[in-house]
Write an enzyme that holds these catalytic residues in place. Structure first.
Site, mmCIF file in Angstrom:
data_model
loop_
_atom_site.group_PDB
_atom_site.id
_atom_site.type_symbol
_atom_site.label_atom_id
_atom_site.label_comp_id
_atom_site.label_asym_id
_atom_site.label_seq_id
_atom_site.Cartn_x
_atom_site.Cartn_y
_atom_site.Cartn_z
ATOM 1 N N ASP A 1 -5.511 4.913 -9.184
ATOM 2 C CA ASP A 1 -4.885 4.598 -7.892
ATOM 3 C C ASP A 1 -3.579 5.394 -7.823
ATOM 4 O O ASP A 1 -2.628 5.050 -8.532
ATOM 5 C CB ASP A 1 -4.562 3.107 -7.780
ATOM 6 C CG ASP A 1 -5.790 2.222 -7.652
ATOM 7 O OD1 ASP A 1 -6.805 2.504 -8.323
ATOM 8 O OD2 ASP A 1 -5.714 1.226 -6.907
ATOM 9 N N LYS B 1 -6.266 3.443 0.207
ATOM 10 C CA LYS B 1 -5.674 2.132 -0.071
ATOM 11 C C LYS B 1 -4.404 1.965 0.748
ATOM 12 O O LYS B 1 -3.638 2.916 0.920
ATOM 13 C CB LYS B 1 -5.391 2.042 -1.572
ATOM 14 C CG LYS B 1 -4.675 0.800 -2.052
ATOM 15 C CD LYS B 1 -4.521 0.869 -3.568
ATOM 16 C CE LYS B 1 -3.558 -0.168 -4.100
ATOM 17 N NZ LYS B 1 -3.347 -0.035 -5.564
ATOM 18 N N LYS C 1 -9.388 0.062 0.392
ATOM 19 C CA LYS C 1 -8.840 -1.018 -0.435
ATOM 20 C C LYS C 1 -7.582 -1.550 0.242
ATOM 21 O O LYS C 1 -6.693 -0.785 0.615
ATOM 22 C CB LYS C 1 -8.508 -0.517 -1.842
ATOM 23 C CG LYS C 1 -7.793 -1.560 -2.705
ATOM 24 C CD LYS C 1 -7.534 -1.041 -4.115
ATOM 25 C CE LYS C 1 -6.631 -1.984 -4.900
ATOM 26 N NZ LYS C 1 -6.383 -1.514 -6.289
#
Length: 230
Positions: free
Chosen positions: A97, A161, A190
């Site tokens: 991430d 995300k 996400k």
């Protein structure tokens, strides 16, 4: 996933159980891994330093270890991000991430951000590791979020995300929808940041999120066990 098809186990498998506190200790990470194993989450989200340690603790499970790269500011510079990505993967990360260079987004330097996304995604794909791109939506206009999502639709990371959880605000259903609509079907979304109860988690799923990042996993699943119809 449609809400009516969701049960507690399926919800748990959409959650990245998170401990990214700057003061996290070995005991905190042991607790995180123990909880993730017990409820069978998709992933644990941790700072890179703890990757090998957590990988060992989770070695007999299918819970992924996710390393947070250039966290939480995104300002380290691309060579440093590329090195940290390679290092995290060498330590056992199953997922990455990373935070975009947010300043470049505010400057509308889309070529830089596409190159950054492509290079980090290429490293992940080479090693068969999931790549998630953190926008930090609280600092961006809708138009900027749309442009980043369109870049992702070309580069095709696994996920985009919303947030780190360290910004001025976290995920919103509006931003999730915006990201999903503009990244197209090849890129998942996400939602993370400020998701502390079942109601908020379900709002994100309904908006199109396929992963939820939260440190309130146990609370959310406990609420789900009481609220979902069996």
């Amino acid at each position: 996933m449609k809400l009516e098809k969701l049960d507690v186990k399926k919800l748990a498998k959409m959650i990245d159980h998170t401990c990214l506190k700057p003061y996290a200790t070995k005991q905190d990470l042991e607790k995180l891994c123990k909880e993730a194993k017990e409820v069978d989450t998709a992933m644990i989200a941790i700072n890179t330093e703890w990757t090998r340690f957590c990988k060992e603790l989770l070695k007999d499970t299918d819970v992924h270890v996710g390393a947070a790269i250039s966290f939480p500011l995104g300002q380290e510079g691309l060579p440093v991000k590329l090195y940290e990505t390679e290092y995290a993967i060498s330590e056992g990360a199953d997922e990455i991430d990373y935070v975009i260079h947010i300043g470049k987004a505010k400057m509308h330097d889309w070529a830089y951000l596409e190159d950054e996304m492509r290079q980090i995604n290429d490293i992940c794909k080479k090693h068969h590791v999931i790549c998630k791109v953190i926008f930090e939506t609280c600092y961006l206009s809708d138009d900027e979020i749309i442009e980043l999502a369109k870049i992702a639709s070309k580069v095709k990371p696994d996920f985009i995300k919303t947030s780190t959880g360290f910004g001025t605000a976290g995920a919103t259903a509006h931003h999730v929808r915006l990201m999903k609509e503009n990244a197209k079907e090849d890129v998942k979304v996400k939602a993370a940041g400020g998701i502390r109860d079942l109601k908020t988690a379900l709002e994100m799923v309904e908006a199109g999120a396929e992963r939820i990042g939260t440190s309130s996993t146990l609370k959310i699943l406990e609420e789900a066990s009481q609220d979902f119809k069996v």
